[in-house]
Structures are given as structure tokens and as C-alpha cells.
Design an enzyme around this catalytic site. Sequence first.
Site, mmCIF file in Angstrom:
data_model
loop_
_atom_site.group_PDB
_atom_site.id
_atom_site.type_symbol
_atom_site.label_atom_id
_atom_site.label_comp_id
_atom_site.label_asym_id
_atom_site.label_seq_id
_atom_site.Cartn_x
_atom_site.Cartn_y
_atom_site.Cartn_z
ATOM 1 N N THR A 1 0.848 -1.198 0.000
ATOM 2 C CA THR A 1 0.000 0.000 0.000
ATOM 3 C C THR A 1 0.881 1.244 0.000
ATOM 4 O O THR A 1 0.645 2.183 -0.781
ATOM 5 C CB THR A 1 -0.937 -0.013 1.227
ATOM 6 O OG1 THR A 1 -1.746 -1.195 1.133
ATOM 7 C CG2 THR A 1 -1.809 1.218 1.287
ATOM 8 N N CYS B 1 -9.519 -7.336 -0.180
ATOM 9 C CA CYS B 1 -10.146 -6.088 0.249
ATOM 10 C C CYS B 1 -11.609 -6.036 -0.156
ATOM 11 O O CYS B 1 -12.417 -5.454 0.539
ATOM 12 C CB CYS B 1 -9.384 -4.869 -0.225
ATOM 13 S SG CYS B 1 -9.260 -4.754 -1.966
HETATM 14 N N1 PLP Z 1 -0.971 -4.276 -4.539
HETATM 15 C C1 PLP Z 1 -1.466 -5.501 -4.815
HETATM 16 C C2 PLP Z 1 -1.495 -5.983 -6.219
HETATM 17 C C3 PLP Z 1 -1.928 -6.309 -3.786
HETATM 18 O O1 PLP Z 1 -2.421 -7.510 -4.060
HETATM 19 C C4 PLP Z 1 -1.892 -5.810 -2.451
HETATM 20 C C5 PLP Z 1 -2.437 -6.603 -1.342
HETATM 21 O O2 PLP Z 1 -3.265 -7.463 -1.507
HETATM 22 C C6 PLP Z 1 -1.351 -4.534 -2.228
HETATM 23 C C7 PLP Z 1 -0.909 -3.791 -3.290
HETATM 24 C C8 PLP Z 1 -1.246 -3.979 -0.828
HETATM 25 O O3 PLP Z 1 -0.173 -4.617 -0.180
HETATM 26 P P1 PLP Z 1 0.008 -4.567 1.413
HETATM 27 O O4 PLP Z 1 -0.942 -5.579 1.967
HETATM 28 O O5 PLP Z 1 1.430 -4.966 1.629
HETATM 29 O O6 PLP Z 1 -0.268 -3.182 1.840
#
Ligand code: PLP
Length: 375
Positions: free
Chosen positions: A73, A319
Amino acid sequence: MQKLIYMDNAATTRLCDEAVSAMMPFMNKYYANVGGAYSFANQCENLLEQAREKIAYTINAKPSEIYFNSGGTEGDNQAMCIIGKNNKRMLVSEIEHHAVIKSCEREIAKGAKVKWIPVDSNCFVDLNYIKKNAGNCDLISVMLANNETGVIQPISEIGKIKQNCILHTDAVQAYGHIPIDVSKLNVDILNVSAHKFCGPKGIGFIYIKEGTPINPFMLGGGQERGVRSGTQNTIAIAGMCQAAIEAYKNMNYRIQYETKLRNIMINRLLKENKGAVINGSMDNRLPGNINISFEGISSKALIVYLDDHNICVSRASACSNLTYELSHVLKAMKIDEDLIRGTIRITLNHENTVKEIMHVCDVIKEGVSILRNMS
Ligand code: PLP
């Protein structure tokens, strides 16, 4: 009670034992702040520099191009505001993770212009659209592999047509699962999250190609050469680095093994559940991903049924499990809304077994049939 069967590895993974061992000394033995001006901090400083080197090697980058952060994120947020000016022009795919999409919305509110790159029914971005619009844009953002369908995007093709703009790819789902070479991809920014490849949660890194102008996302003590302030999480960095080593050491084996499991599972699910369809290309897809729609049922009900059997899979993505919105990825692929409502995502990794997939196929068949008879 049936033993837990975990098949939601795109949401997160089990921390591998090697990472746990690598983290232990940094918990209560070598606990110095990396910035400490005494030799007690050397162990932590060495860890950071070695981890930077080892991680850079896995993507064919220079150690000085790797910056540690808190995960996917943050990396996506960093990338969307790497260009400081408010009126920037961006080309962003419709199927990005919400960390990219929501960051874009914030940039739009500040004056940015975003054009959304469409995808086809196989979940591939439209290269012609990018070609047509790349000329007058500052940043392109297309993920390396989609988190819902596992479809791997043609980033090196985009790298060839990007002209002078910055190319960002979110490699959160891809890193540790398929080989990545930043120079072959011709990307300027690539971000990764450790918990998707058996590392700890809340840690990741961002590759920023040397020479890329950087507007720092987090300000403070100037750590990570001013690009990302905040005391480095040495415990998690030790774990991430070890998990990366394990993933790259065993990558060929894992790809073959997961692909074999996935194909056995897909064949059974399609054969045994009338009207089931796989979403996204089967040719260019992460080895462990199965995104499947079952006509005439609610995925929510099927997931509860599987949970009653101690089986973990997800709806479209982790999510959207929280918000219960229809998947923006499947909508962008123009999949019928009734089918989207009946879609689950099964994501396997090297820890799953043939016995587990056979059992899960039996339970899905039973569950789909019960739910169809109820409606
Ligand atoms: N980008 C993608 C493609 C993801 O699948 C995710 C999480 O599922 C994220 C970003 C966010 O990652 P994090 O959980 O490390 O914040």
C-alpha cells in the site's frame, strides 16, 4: 474437525521458518537503531546493506535503487506521488489495486489528469490505448500481475512504448513467484510486499531507477537516503530478505509444482461443476491463481460453506471481502454481474498438496450443488 486448508495465498502467506530464524536475533539481541553512532549499531547497518544487495540482485537492480518501506500500500502511494507537480498526466490501468486507484483519486483532487487504461476479456491491458496516449503523459502505472485473476501484464511491451514517461509497476503479487528483471521490463518504479512471498507483514521495498526524480512521500529523519523517512524495521527486513532468498532459490520448482496443482484443480472444477468458467488468460498467469465463477450461486454463501469445512479461499480479492463490492477487475473485463457474484479466488502455493486440492474439489462440488438446489 478437518485440518485447516489454506488456499488464500494472494491475500497473505504463512511466514516461512527460515524467515522466522533470520528475524530472531534482531528482536532482542541486535536491537540498535540503524542510525546509532556506536559500534553496537553495526550489525543492523550491515543487515540493511546486505539485504539491499541481495534484494537488488533478485530483480537485477543496483542496491542503491532499493528503498525499504512498509509494504504494498505504501509503495503504491509513493509511486502515485513520486512526481511532485499537481497537474501531472497519468495513464493507469482500470484493474489496479485500490492502493493505486485511491491514490490516483487524491492526485486528481489536486489537479492531476488520469486516463484509465481498459482491459480485454482476458484481463490484458490495451497496448494500443497506451501507445496512443503515452506521448503526452508523465507516469504510466500497470501492475505486473493482477491480484484477482493472476494475469501477468505485458510490462516489457509497455516499457518499449512508454517514451519519456515514468513507468511504475506494482509487483506485489508477482515478486517471489515469477522471475523479474527490471532492465528487461524497462520499468522506473517497482514495488513489492513481503507477506505475499512468505515474509513478514508490514514490510516491503520500492525499486526506483537511478536518475528518476523523487518527491518523497514520507518526511522526517531522512532515512533511506531521504526517500522514506522512519526508523528502519530491521526485524522485518531480516525476515523479508530471507523469504526472498528462499523464494528465488526454489522458484523453478515452485512454479512447476504450483502450475501442476492448479491445472489438476481447474480441470476437476470445470468438469464437475456445470457452467463453471475460469476468468482471465490461462496462458500468462501466476502459477497458483484460480479465479472461477459458478453460475447461479452466491460466492459469499460458498465461502461460508467452505469455511464450515475449515477451507480458506476468498471472494474476488481480500479487500473486496471487506466491502462486498462487485469486483472492479471482473467488471472491467465485462464479465456478467451474475457470474461475478458467483466468483471465488483460490490461490495455491508450494505448501499445498494434491490431497488438499482433491478434498477441496469434493467440498466445492458438494457446496455448489447444495446452493444451486436451494435457489
Ligand atoms: N498491490 C497488490 C497488487 C496487492 O495484491 C496488495 C495486497 O493485496 C497490495 C498492493 C497492498 O499490499 P500490502 O498488503 O502490503 O499493503
